[in-house]
Design a protein around this motif. Structure first.
Motif, PDB file in Angstrom:
ATOM      1  N   UNK A 117       0.833  -1.217  -0.128  1.00  0.00           N
ATOM      2  CA  UNK A 117      -0.154  -0.310   0.173  1.00  0.00           C
ATOM      3  C   UNK A 117       0.987   1.144   0.122  1.00  0.00           C
ATOM      4  N   UNK A 118       2.439   0.695   0.275  1.00  0.00           N
ATOM      5  CA  UNK A 118       3.291   2.570  -0.159  1.00  0.00           C
ATOM      6  C   UNK A 118       3.253   2.895  -1.052  1.00  0.00           C
ATOM      7  N   UNK A 119       4.128   1.462  -1.848  1.00  0.00           N
ATOM      8  CA  UNK A 119       4.056   1.688  -3.449  1.00  0.00           C
ATOM      9  C   UNK A 119       3.691   2.876  -3.676  1.00  0.00           C
ATOM     10  N   UNK A 120       3.801   3.367  -5.085  1.00  0.00           N
ATOM     11  CA  UNK A 120       3.187   4.038  -5.747  1.00  0.00           C
ATOM     12  C   UNK A 120       3.115   4.484  -7.804  1.00  0.00           C
ATOM     13  N   UNK A 121       2.525   3.665  -7.630  1.00  0.00           N
ATOM     14  CA  UNK A 121       1.106   3.589  -7.520  1.00  0.00           C
ATOM     15  C   UNK A 121       0.764   2.732  -6.394  1.00  0.00           C
ATOM     16  N   UNK A 134      -9.733  -9.647  -4.137  1.00  0.00           N
ATOM     17  CA  UNK A 134      -8.929  -8.736  -4.695  1.00  0.00           C
ATOM     18  C   UNK A 134      -9.106  -7.812  -3.804  1.00  0.00           C
ATOM     19  N   UNK A 135      -8.132  -6.468  -3.409  1.00  0.00           N
ATOM     20  CA  UNK A 135      -8.206  -5.679  -3.022  1.00  0.00           C
ATOM     21  C   UNK A 135      -7.782  -4.071  -3.931  1.00  0.00           C
ATOM     22  N   UNK A 136      -8.683  -3.811  -3.957  1.00  0.00           N
ATOM     23  CA  UNK A 136      -8.413  -2.631  -5.334  1.00  0.00           C
ATOM     24  C   UNK A 136      -7.642  -1.994  -5.058  1.00  0.00           C
ATOM     25  N   UNK A 137      -6.478  -0.976  -5.664  1.00  0.00           N
ATOM     26  CA  UNK A 137      -5.772   0.325  -4.997  1.00  0.00           C
ATOM     27  C   UNK A 137      -5.653   0.894  -6.479  1.00  0.00           C
ATOM     28  N   UNK A 138      -4.150   1.871  -6.727  1.00  0.00           N
ATOM     29  CA  UNK A 138      -3.780   2.421  -7.801  1.00  0.00           C
ATOM     30  C   UNK A 138      -3.868   1.843  -9.132  1.00  0.00           C
ATOM     31  N   UNK A 150      -6.519   7.403  -9.340  1.00  0.00           N
ATOM     32  CA  UNK A 150      -5.959   7.253  -8.383  1.00  0.00           C
ATOM     33  C   UNK A 150      -6.492   8.418  -7.413  1.00  0.00           C
ATOM     34  N   UNK A 151      -6.565   7.936  -6.440  1.00  0.00           N
ATOM     35  CA  UNK A 151      -7.159   8.997  -4.833  1.00  0.00           C
ATOM     36  C   UNK A 151      -6.210   8.669  -3.521  1.00  0.00           C
ATOM     37  N   UNK A 152      -6.908   9.325  -3.069  1.00  0.00           N
ATOM     38  CA  UNK A 152      -5.642   9.928  -2.137  1.00  0.00           C
ATOM     39  C   UNK A 152      -5.410   8.538  -1.318  1.00  0.00           C
ATOM     40  N   UNK A 153      -4.173   8.180  -1.055  1.00  0.00           N
ATOM     41  CA  UNK A 153      -3.600   7.162   0.286  1.00  0.00           C
ATOM     42  C   UNK A 153      -4.498   7.016   1.563  1.00  0.00           C
ATOM     43  N   UNK A 154      -5.102   6.399   1.536  1.00  0.00           N
ATOM     44  CA  UNK A 154      -5.978   6.567   3.010  1.00  0.00           C
ATOM     45  C   UNK A 154      -4.779   5.722   4.001  1.00  0.00           C
ATOM     46  N   UNK A 155      -5.579   6.714   4.872  1.00  0.00           N
ATOM     47  CA  UNK A 155      -4.680   6.212   6.395  1.00  0.00           C
ATOM     48  C   UNK A 155      -5.283   5.751   6.680  1.00  0.00           C
ATOM     49  N   UNK A 156      -3.937   4.385   7.387  1.00  0.00           N
ATOM     50  CA  UNK A 156      -4.598   3.680   8.348  1.00  0.00           C
ATOM     51  C   UNK A 156      -3.787   3.759   9.349  1.00  0.00           C
ATOM     52  N   UNK A 157      -4.353   3.669  10.331  1.00  0.00           N
ATOM     53  CA  UNK A 157      -3.713   3.153  11.835  1.00  0.00           C
ATOM     54  C   UNK A 157      -3.016   2.494  11.820  1.00  0.00           C
ATOM     55  N   UNK A 158      -1.872   2.563  12.139  1.00  0.00           N
ATOM     56  CA  UNK A 158      -0.619   1.554  11.716  1.00  0.00           C
ATOM     57  C   UNK A 158      -0.957   0.309  13.029  1.00  0.00           C
ATOM     58  N   UNK A 159      -0.493  -0.590  12.191  1.00  0.00           N
ATOM     59  CA  UNK A 159      -1.125  -1.449  13.253  1.00  0.00           C
ATOM     60  C   UNK A 159      -0.417  -2.149  14.564  1.00  0.00           C
TER      61      UNK A 159
END
Lengths: 346, 346
Positions: B280-284, B326-330, B337-346
């Motif tokens: 989730x951190x690579x772009x895209x 499947x989890x759809x990202x960018x 390409x939306x804003x990357x949602x900020x998740x609570x760090x696990x």
DNA sequence: GGGTGGAACGTAAACGTTTTCATCGAAGCT
DNA sequence: AGCTTCGATGAAAACGTTTACGTTCCACCC
């Protein structure tokens, strides 16, 4: 009859249990001929020695225990990996226990280790002196990780949090030439966080003595890093550089800035601490302090193994600290954003 | 005198060892009064029961063993985490052994488990039927992870590799509308890789039957993904979408394309498999197949625990498979390409 | 040929627990 | 008072090994 013991082998081979033991362990005292016979019977019966029974009399388990506060995140998996690597190189096994639900839990975990391990590696904020005293069997070799404890009782291995933070601030101040450097600190009650903060202060005093230091507190989570980023932007005056006390907060901060359209590193530089695997994949790639966690685990085990081999060797009373160094990538602006080099996946 | 045993407590308290055992274990049969006296003595002497001795007679170790091929990467740390989580919820401990230096090694590791564990969780490519037969104590409850083995002997838990790959290809073909979809496959001898490849083929046949499938082989490493990307570009004809059989290869591929100036996902879509934290951190941000590895570990342990509680319960002969989605990202171009949602760090 | 020595092997103790069984005493009942 | 019953306690076996100590036997030496 469901499980086959040494007696079964002895009976089947027509010898005493003592001979079976001798033959299988390669201790002398049996003819090559009978040894072969015994071995054959053993494999035919699929005999497997009973570990507990053996170690009861041998007083050796060939197992070391690891008490960790939590299994989470890169840090702990890397740590375990390091320990395990060194352990298996020495023919040792690993009994892990991640006990983080408070002192009770940790105590219970520690106590069940008695008689199952030859030594312990402990990394736990809760493990203060009295805790160890009451829960650790008197004579169990133990090495402490990342503990504020000092003294000759147990060897301690620490990460050079102070030095790493100091080096990072020096990098930002001296090599990059920034003066307005903010710290996103970790939680107050965290030992690592404290030391990193202190390193930051010391370096600020040393390299940019007339600049004010600026600290916003986080909790080592990405979310708290994100909030810290927002907070700084809301304050109206962005620092020239942000040093986050760990990578997750740095990443959170990065995201906050990116969303707000602040360019990194051109407007604000961002750096972290830990060099988790993610660090090199975010854009811009994160400049951070690399700490070889695998090595920490490894040396912890090496140290412990040394203790096992020579129980009463005088342990160096000084705590060892594991060095760490800053690895420069793109997010600090010290180099032109180059191509990300492709590394062999580990 | 160096370590204090139950006898010491008994002598000091003026009772027999039997009473000490009863008092400390909370079995009935002692006056509240004497129990208290015994308890006091025990804590004063800092008595800690000897695990090996106890389990020798009890035939219970409250420990389960995990045999894993390697400790590396997100996968295994997540897996261990899942196992450990469920284990500690049940008051069980974890004896891990990452034995990957060949069959010898794995066999040795497995044998030393005898008498130290109540059950085993095994994830190892080398663990075929005969291996298990010779090295696993007859009656040791065991669950297999991600194994091609079938049959009533051991329960098996698998990841739904086939289904996951199928779903991803369907997503690319149906929802995104791509036809020219290439696969960066994993190593031939890898079970997961085989299943994912099969899922790819099946989905291609089902959804774009007249399009040729295109496969370039990798080794599950970032580097091999990078090479695969270069290879495809060198061939002169880029596919519209690249489905890599794991995330690391997808990331490698992403980097190769980025370096060459190919835009992702506008020109080429790239997707992976695993949903490692980095994804989730690579772009895209990487569209990928999420497999809840933690859950895999957790259910493995649950299953094992069930086996321990009811030893001769008929185990469902069918292998359980753990679903993934499947989890759809960018990176697949299915959404802007939306804003990357900020998740609570696990 | 009678010792002497040593190798091969068996017997039994030991490791630290749990648990079965027996013992003892007190309390309850007739 | 005599019996039974029951709860608290101790003695001892058991778990599966390793190992110290004997025993046996054979070869060797004078």
């Amino acid at each position: 009859m469901t499980t086959v013991t040494i007696k079964d082998v002895a009976r089947e081979a027509g010898v005493s249990v003592a001979s079976v033991s001798r033959a299988l362990n390669g201790t002398g005292g049996v003819t090559a001929e009978t040894e072969k016979r015994i071995r054959d019977v053993a494999t035919r019966l699929r005999y497997i020695p009973h570990g507990a029974a053996r170690s009861l009399i041998t007083r050796r388990t060939h197992t070391i225990g690891a008490l960790l506060p939590d299994m989470y995140g890169e840090f702990f998996s890397e740590l375990i990996r390091g320990i395990d690597l060194a352990a298996r190189a020495r023919g040792l096994h690993l009994l892990v226990s991640s006990a983080h639900d408070g002192v009770e839990d940790a105590a219970a975990a520690l106590r069940t280790m008695r008689g199952r391990v030859d030594g312990m590696i402990i990394l736990s904020p809760r493990a203060d002196a009295s805790f160890l005293h009451t829960n650790l069997p008197e004579s169990l070799p133990t090495v402490l990780l990342n503990s504020p404890l000092r003294g000759p009782r147990y060897p301690v291995l620490n990460i050079d949090n102070h030095g790493g933070a100091y080096a990072m601030v020096r990098h930002l101040a001296v090599e990059c030439g920034y003066r307005d450097i903010a710290l996103v600190a970790g939680p107050h009650d965290n030992y690592d966080a404290q030391q990193r903060e202190e390193g930051y202060r010391a370096a600020m005093a040393a390299f940019v003595p007339d600049a004010a230091s600026r600290i916003v507190r986080g909790e080592f989570t990405e979310e708290s890093g994100y909030r810290a980023g927002c907070e700084m932007m809301a304050s109206g005056k962005l620092p020239r550089a942000v040093f986050a006390a760990n990578d997750m907060m740095a990443i959170g901060c990065l995201l906050a800035l990116r969303e707000a359209g602040v360019r990194v590193p051109e407007e604000v530089a961002v750096t972290g601490f830990d060099d988790i695997p993610i660090a090199r994949y975010v854009t811009p790639a994160l400049t951070t302090v690399q700490v070889r966690i695998v090595d920490l685990g490894r040396s912890a085990l090496e140290r412990l193994a040394a203790l096992l081999d020579a129980p009463d060797q005088a342990t160096p009373p000084e705590a060892d600290t594991l060095g760490c160094h800053v690895v420069v990538r793109d997010s600090c602006g010290a180099r032109s954003p180059g191509k990300t080099s492709t590394k062999k996946a580990r």
